[in-house]
Design an enzyme around this catalytic site. Sequence first.
Site, PDB file in Angstrom:
ATOM      1  CB  SER A   1      26.473  39.045  62.061  1.00  0.00           C
ATOM      2  OG  SER A   1      27.311  39.589  62.960  1.00  0.00           O
TER       3      SER A   1
ATOM      4  CD  GLU B   1      23.054  48.473  61.542  1.00  0.00           C
ATOM      5  OE1 GLU B   1      23.698  47.788  60.415  1.00  0.00           O
ATOM      6  OE2 GLU B   1      23.672  49.436  61.914  1.00  0.00           O
TER       7      GLU B   1
ATOM      8  CG  ASN C   1      28.339  51.343  57.395  1.00  0.00           C
ATOM      9  OD1 ASN C   1      29.184  52.089  57.077  1.00  0.00           O
ATOM     10  ND2 ASN C   1      27.646  51.137  58.785  1.00  0.00           N
TER      11      ASN C   1
ATOM     12  CE  LYS D   1      29.969  48.577  60.497  1.00  0.00           C
ATOM     13  NZ  LYS D   1      29.839  47.708  61.557  1.00  0.00           N
TER      14      LYS D   1
ATOM     15  CD  GLU E   1      30.407  50.072  64.036  1.00  0.00           C
ATOM     16  OE1 GLU E   1      30.421  50.801  63.133  1.00  0.00           O
ATOM     17  OE2 GLU E   1      30.251  48.899  64.059  1.00  0.00           O
TER      18      GLU E   1
ATOM     19  CG  HIS F   1      26.370  52.527  62.658  1.00  0.00           C
ATOM     20  ND1 HIS F   1      27.158  52.040  63.564  1.00  0.00           N
ATOM     21  CD2 HIS F   1      25.894  51.567  61.500  1.00  0.00           C
ATOM     22  CE1 HIS F   1      27.241  50.554  63.169  1.00  0.00           C
ATOM     23  NE2 HIS F   1      26.537  50.486  62.112  1.00  0.00           N
TER      24      HIS F   1
ATOM     25  N   GLY G   1      28.986  42.720  64.243  1.00  0.00           N
ATOM     26  CA  GLY G   1      30.358  42.514  64.074  1.00  0.00           C
ATOM     27  C   GLY G   1      30.765  41.276  64.837  1.00  0.00           C
TER      28      GLY G   1
HETATM   29  P1  13P Z   1      28.353  43.788  60.425  1.00  0.00           P
HETATM   30  O1  13P Z   1      27.752  43.377  59.236  1.00  0.00           O
HETATM   31  O2  13P Z   1      29.936  43.850  60.237  1.00  0.00           O
HETATM   32  O3  13P Z   1      27.835  42.712  61.627  1.00  0.00           O
HETATM   33  O4  13P Z   1      28.132  45.266  60.489  1.00  0.00           O
HETATM   34  C1  13P Z   1      26.852  45.589  60.644  1.00  0.00           C
HETATM   35  C2  13P Z   1      26.613  46.991  60.466  1.00  0.00           C
HETATM   36  O5  13P Z   1      26.910  47.565  61.419  1.00  0.00           O
HETATM   37  C3  13P Z   1      26.146  47.943  59.106  1.00  0.00           C
HETATM   38  O6  13P Z   1      25.807  49.184  59.484  1.00  0.00           O
END
Ligand code: 13P
Length: 256
Positions: free
Chosen positions: A217, A171, A12, A14, A101, A99, A177
């Site tokens: 992560s 997640e 992903n 983003k 976010e 997601h 992150g």
């Molecule tokens: P990270 O791997 O940067 O923690 O992000 C995970 C994520 O949100 C994948 O959709």
Amino acid sequence: MTDLERPVYAANWKMHKGPSATRTFVREFRDRYGTHEDRTVLFFPPSISVPAFREASEGREDLGLGVQDVHEETEGAHTSAVSASMAADAGCEWGLAGHSERRREFGDTDEQVATKVARLAEEGVRPVLCVGETLEQRRAGHLEDVLSRQVERGLSAVEPSTRREVVFAYEPVWAIGTGETAEPDDAREAHRHVRDAVRRSVDDDAAESAVILYGGSVKPHNARELLETPGLDGVLVGSASLTPESFAQICRALDD
Ligand code: 13P
């Protein structure tokens, strides 16, 4: 919708990589990763980079392409949004919905997420329903409640016959992150709650065969341990998917 080989390795991106960076990534990744038919590798670039990804990966049916989000309406006056049918038209076979976010920054509710999942499924785009608890919810002992609600509501608008096509991504919000990763035992417990919610929403078969990814992560150094966790069918990777070498290492984590 197509069958998929497990494990699943999904990137992903983003809000990273415009069309030029996407083309460069795909060129380098093709060299570093090689070709493996015994796993599924998926990319979710920003939607503006979907055509560039498609062009750069031509002839590589093994590299799946998806959209990070779609609007819950089929079309209309929704500046900046894309619909599930546009994503399908652009060659996306996969679509994320819910997601954290999107839920946090854009206020996506469980009801909107449910409609997005349904729209994707209607267009033949395989939905990946993202669920996960915040640290406060985990500390308050609400893990199971939160995951059950997100899964059950997320599936609620999908035709019962296509519910079994939905893929899930667990997640934990506190692991995204942050460099914090769920312990394999925590991931196993959360995946069990997701499977139980699928059992209630669909049936035993769907629960047993549900594909549940872990995200938060995931890095080259911890991918193997996570992927060896029973009930964990793959990973959804954010920052470590942004460089071809680290994502290729994750995609090969179980090889030696
Ligand atoms: P990270 O791997 O940067 O923690 O992000 C995970 C994520 O949100 C994948 O959709």
